[in-house]
Design a protein around this motif. Sequence first.
Motif, short mmCIF file in Angstrom:
data_model
loop_
_atom_site.label_atom_id
_atom_site.label_comp_id
_atom_site.label_asym_id
_atom_site.label_seq_id
_atom_site.Cartn_x
_atom_site.Cartn_y
_atom_site.Cartn_z
N ASN A 85 0.84 -1.19 0.00
CA ASN A 85 0.00 0.00 0.00
C ASN A 85 0.88 1.25 0.00
O ASN A 85 1.99 1.23 0.53
CB ASN A 85 -0.86 0.07 1.26
N VAL A 86 0.36 2.33 -0.55
CA VAL A 86 0.99 3.64 -0.45
C VAL A 86 0.23 4.42 0.61
O VAL A 86 -0.98 4.60 0.51
CB VAL A 86 0.96 4.38 -1.80
N VAL A 87 0.95 4.87 1.63
CA VAL A 87 0.31 5.63 2.71
C VAL A 87 -0.10 7.00 2.18
O VAL A 87 0.68 7.68 1.49
CB VAL A 87 1.25 5.77 3.92
N ALA A 88 -1.32 7.41 2.50
CA ALA A 88 -1.87 8.68 2.03
C ALA A 88 -2.16 9.59 3.21
O ALA A 88 -2.16 9.16 4.37
CB ALA A 88 -3.15 8.43 1.23
N GLY A 89 -2.42 10.85 2.89
CA GLY A 89 -2.89 11.79 3.90
C GLY A 89 -1.83 12.25 4.88
O GLY A 89 -0.68 11.80 4.85
N PRO A 90 -2.22 13.15 5.78
CA PRO A 90 -1.29 13.64 6.80
C PRO A 90 -1.09 12.61 7.90
O PRO A 90 -1.86 11.66 8.04
CB PRO A 90 -2.01 14.89 7.34
N GLU A 91 -0.05 12.78 8.66
CA GLU A 91 0.24 11.87 9.77
C GLU A 91 -0.95 11.79 10.71
O GLU A 91 -1.59 12.79 11.03
CB GLU A 91 1.48 12.35 10.53
N GLY A 92 -1.28 10.57 11.12
CA GLY A 92 -2.38 10.35 12.04
C GLY A 92 -3.70 10.00 11.38
O GLY A 92 -4.66 9.63 12.06
#
Length: 225
Positions: A85-92
């Motif tokens: 998977n590619v992590v999306a969005g801001p941290e948290g």
Amino acid sequence: MPTPDPTWFERDPLELAPLLLGGVLRRADASGAVALRLTEVEAYRGSDDPGAHTFRGKTARNATMFGPGGHVYCYFTYGMHHAVNVVAGPEGSGWGVLVRAGEVVEGESLARERRSARRASAPTGELARGPGNVAQALGATLADDGAALLDEPSPGHRGGPEAHIEMTPLWSFEPAAEPPAHRTGPRVGVSGPGGDASAYPWRFWLPGEPSVSAYRAAVARRRSR
């Protein structure tokens, strides 16, 4: 173009997913490099998405998904295969995009070697068809979980001139120059509310590509006794 700045990935997965299509995901290690032109992905949206690993919060397994965008979340599933998977969005946020399929555009012989080590050879268009085959083609394992998508530096040498090259696996992603036309529909194999095709048509794919999965609804699995 080179791998974008990490902030490029800090988008809602529903926005990032179609931008990944047609782009090239690459992993290189001491064995060589394999690159995939992405043809099928699925968006997962954390606490707003009952189909997401992160729906119920942070765990040791899914911790990478709660980190900043632009990293690899790799997990082992069904006791059978890994998935990337590619992590999306801001941290948290707990957001990410599953890589479901791709066309091998670099390192076909290595991808085929990895495939034949576990099962019969497959047509070229199916070498990276389905999440398990994607991870296998790339050589991804749990050791890749948390890896950053970076521009690839030259591998370092250790020892004398006859020493072998030691390389930590390196990941990069090059977006398509122009986002290609795509289609959307229900995610594959997601059970329960997250598999509702009308509420979560969060699979994105390039039409006419042989690597794209045939849609299959989830099948309830019996627990072993």
